[in-house]
Design an enzyme around this catalytic site. Sequence first.
Site, PDB file in Angstrom:
ATOM      1  N   LYS A 200      52.968  58.549 -58.902  1.00 49.92           N
ATOM      2  CA  LYS A 200      51.896  58.820 -59.868  1.00 49.92           C
ATOM      3  C   LYS A 200      52.459  58.773 -61.291  1.00 49.92           C
ATOM      4  O   LYS A 200      51.909  58.134 -62.163  1.00 49.92           O
ATOM      5  CB  LYS A 200      51.291  60.187 -59.553  1.00 49.92           C
ATOM      6  CG  LYS A 200      50.146  60.563 -60.443  1.00 49.92           C
ATOM      7  CD  LYS A 200      49.542  61.885 -60.021  1.00 49.92           C
ATOM      8  CE  LYS A 200      48.686  62.428 -61.139  1.00 49.92           C
ATOM      9  NZ  LYS A 200      48.160  63.754 -60.867  1.00 49.92           N
ATOM     10  N   GLU A 206      63.929  60.561 -57.473  1.00 52.81           N
ATOM     11  CA  GLU A 206      64.219  60.016 -56.141  1.00 52.81           C
ATOM     12  C   GLU A 206      63.596  58.633 -55.957  1.00 52.81           C
ATOM     13  O   GLU A 206      64.241  57.693 -55.480  1.00 52.81           O
ATOM     14  CB  GLU A 206      63.667  60.945 -55.042  1.00 52.81           C
ATOM     15  CG  GLU A 206      64.377  62.270 -54.903  1.00 52.81           C
ATOM     16  CD  GLU A 206      63.764  63.359 -55.768  1.00 52.81           C
ATOM     17  OE1 GLU A 206      63.114  63.024 -56.790  1.00 52.81           O
ATOM     18  OE2 GLU A 206      63.934  64.541 -55.440  1.00 52.81           O
ATOM     19  N   GLY A 260      48.862  64.707 -56.783  1.00 47.38           N
ATOM     20  CA  GLY A 260      49.763  63.978 -55.889  1.00 47.38           C
ATOM     21  C   GLY A 260      49.519  64.278 -54.417  1.00 47.38           C
ATOM     22  O   GLY A 260      49.410  63.367 -53.592  1.00 47.38           O
ATOM     23  N   ARG A 261      49.406  65.558 -54.067  1.00 48.64           N
ATOM     24  CA  ARG A 261      49.273  65.925 -52.649  1.00 48.64           C
ATOM     25  C   ARG A 261      47.866  65.680 -52.104  1.00 48.64           C
ATOM     26  O   ARG A 261      47.591  65.926 -50.936  1.00 48.64           O
ATOM     27  CB  ARG A 261      49.728  67.366 -52.412  1.00 48.64           C
ATOM     28  CG  ARG A 261      49.090  68.410 -53.302  1.00 48.64           C
ATOM     29  CD  ARG A 261      49.844  69.736 -53.232  1.00 48.64           C
ATOM     30  NE  ARG A 261      49.326  70.724 -54.162  1.00 48.64           N
ATOM     31  CZ  ARG A 261      49.670  70.794 -55.454  1.00 48.64           C
ATOM     32  NH1 ARG A 261      50.513  69.919 -55.961  1.00 48.64           N
ATOM     33  NH2 ARG A 261      49.170  71.741 -56.234  1.00 48.64           N
ATOM     34  N   GLU A 346      52.591  73.931 -51.774  1.00 48.63           N
ATOM     35  CA  GLU A 346      52.710  73.542 -53.185  1.00 48.63           C
ATOM     36  C   GLU A 346      51.470  74.028 -53.949  1.00 48.63           C
ATOM     37  O   GLU A 346      51.531  74.299 -55.138  1.00 48.63           O
ATOM     38  CB  GLU A 346      52.849  72.015 -53.307  1.00 48.63           C
ATOM     39  CG  GLU A 346      53.406  71.566 -54.649  1.00 48.63           C
ATOM     40  CD  GLU A 346      53.885  70.113 -54.666  1.00 48.63           C
ATOM     41  OE1 GLU A 346      55.065  69.868 -54.386  1.00 48.63           O
ATOM     42  OE2 GLU A 346      53.071  69.225 -54.955  1.00 48.63           O
ATOM     43  N   HIS A 377      57.751  74.634 -25.447  1.00 47.00           N
ATOM     44  CA  HIS A 377      59.099  74.747 -24.885  1.00 47.00           C
ATOM     45  C   HIS A 377      60.146  74.959 -25.967  1.00 47.00           C
ATOM     46  O   HIS A 377      61.333  74.828 -25.718  1.00 47.00           O
ATOM     47  CB  HIS A 377      59.423  73.490 -24.062  1.00 47.00           C
ATOM     48  CG  HIS A 377      58.529  73.368 -22.873  1.00 47.00           C
ATOM     49  ND1 HIS A 377      58.816  73.943 -21.658  1.00 47.00           N
ATOM     50  CD2 HIS A 377      57.314  72.796 -22.745  1.00 47.00           C
ATOM     51  CE1 HIS A 377      57.826  73.696 -20.810  1.00 47.00           C
ATOM     52  NE2 HIS A 377      56.896  73.005 -21.447  1.00 47.00           N
ATOM     53  N   LYS A 489      63.482  69.911 -60.897  1.00 45.47           N
ATOM     54  CA  LYS A 489      63.586  68.506 -61.322  1.00 45.47           C
ATOM     55  C   LYS A 489      64.372  68.424 -62.629  1.00 45.47           C
ATOM     56  O   LYS A 489      65.254  67.589 -62.775  1.00 45.47           O
ATOM     57  CB  LYS A 489      62.191  67.923 -61.566  1.00 45.47           C
ATOM     58  CG  LYS A 489      61.386  67.634 -60.329  1.00 45.47           C
ATOM     59  CD  LYS A 489      60.121  66.887 -60.744  1.00 45.47           C
ATOM     60  CE  LYS A 489      59.057  66.914 -59.679  1.00 45.47           C
ATOM     61  NZ  LYS A 489      57.794  66.375 -60.124  1.00 45.47           N
TER      62      LYS A 489
END
Length: 498
Positions: A200, A206, A260-261, A346, A377, A489
């Site tokens: 965005k 990264e 973003g999310r 977030e 399990h 960041k």
Amino acid sequence: MSLPSINPTTTEAWKKLEKHFLEVKELHMMDLFTQDESRSSKMKISWNDFQLDFSKNRITEETLSLLLQLADEVDLKEAIQLQFNGDKINQTEDRAVLHTSLRDFTSMKPEVKRSLKKMKKFSEAIIKGKWKGYSGKQITDVVNIGIGGSDLGPKMVSDSLAFYKNHLKVHYVSNVDGDHILETVKNLNRETTLFIVVSKTFTTQETLANATTIKDWFLKEATQLDIEKHFVAVSTNLSAATYFGISEDNIFPLWDWVGGRFSLWSAVGLSICCSVGYSNFEELLKGAHEMDTHFKDSEFSENIPVVLALLSIWYNNFYKSETEAVIPYTQYLEKFVPYLQQAVMESNGKEVDRNGNSINYQTGTIVWGNVGTNAQHAFFQLLHQGTKMIPVDFIGFSESLHGNQKHHSLLMANFYTQSEALLQGTYNEEINESYSVFKGNKPSNTILINQLTPKNLGSLIAMYEHKLFVQGIIWNVFSYDQWGVELGKKLADKKLLS
Ligand code: F6P
């Protein structure tokens, strides 16, 4: 207009809930079922292909009505309207929050329509082999380069819809781990691979590092001129994307009113379109829109996201449960929980309220889980006999996709019996060994959906988006910013420069 900003603990409903909690906290749900034979039918919401059974919760009818009163007292109705109207409810970033408008075909913004058209044209060209790589060959592999919301949503959806996939192989790289990048590209052919750089902001360390490494790898055999056949971008930051070397025609837009999310519904979902085709992507959008309408227009007592949010508040703030588990009974939804973790944590991991005051009650539930039956399990022992109360959402599908009835019956038998076991435990049974005693009385919701279709997946994702919004409104936090991740960041960037 701004969101209402009411400290929930000052409401009448909250005070009544505190008192009510002391009266009901020890009640066993098994007794509640015995006292009221219609409990299951009363605590159920059927909507479209969804059935929510919330009868296995540690609530009475009074609990529910007090929780609904809480929703009224914090002006939830008004908050919902403000969001859908496009008011700038993300106040700390001075932005509207309109991911819901990306899936509303009845009144779609022209720029959204244009973007969808571009996504359709592009993805069809890739799928049909009309888009050719630099040596004239068809595209066989698509790599999405992004992180957080620019990775988790599209990755989760294309994985969840694996049944609907075409021949293209779609890969996702997010971690700034060179080993993972090189591991991914080592088997790829430069001539037949398309890279979608999704960011965005187009400033995320990264993503830029990964995209640069991949571009360098590409240029070992191809030329600068070949980039336009192999690199496209999704971003709000046109200049940074062109500076990176992506031609303007190859940039898909995004807008500041899409968080973003919550962005998988936008061009961030381009890899989904490539993977399952545009028409399935459109179905996903339509399913989400139907959930939006249900959320916006239904009475709170009949409103799935609202009821789920209120139950979660009840456990988080009164029983002091810190976490909740989400267990989908389908392998297709293996990536659903990591996606939800970003969406929920977030958004609501906040310690300052909408008045700028420090918060003195619990916000932000911790979401975790994995697919059933694998989870049974692994960590179910703790759910059944551990000392912590962990409410669970069981998500199951009535019909399988491949139609293997034998397996599906086994899977669904587990889906149903686990919530029963959590409820009943060994209630009223004579057990000699103390370690064989299960207290039961452990809360869960069962969300039963007809089939894992793109449309139902869209509704399911939107259901959790709205649930977290309701919780944020009640906790009086700004759910749509994420200042908490900014410091890390900045420090990482500073360290690199020093
Ligand atoms: O981790 C913080 C965050 O800002 C997320 O909210 C976002 O989804 C992610 O980083 C990626 O950001 P971008 O799409 O701008 O690269």
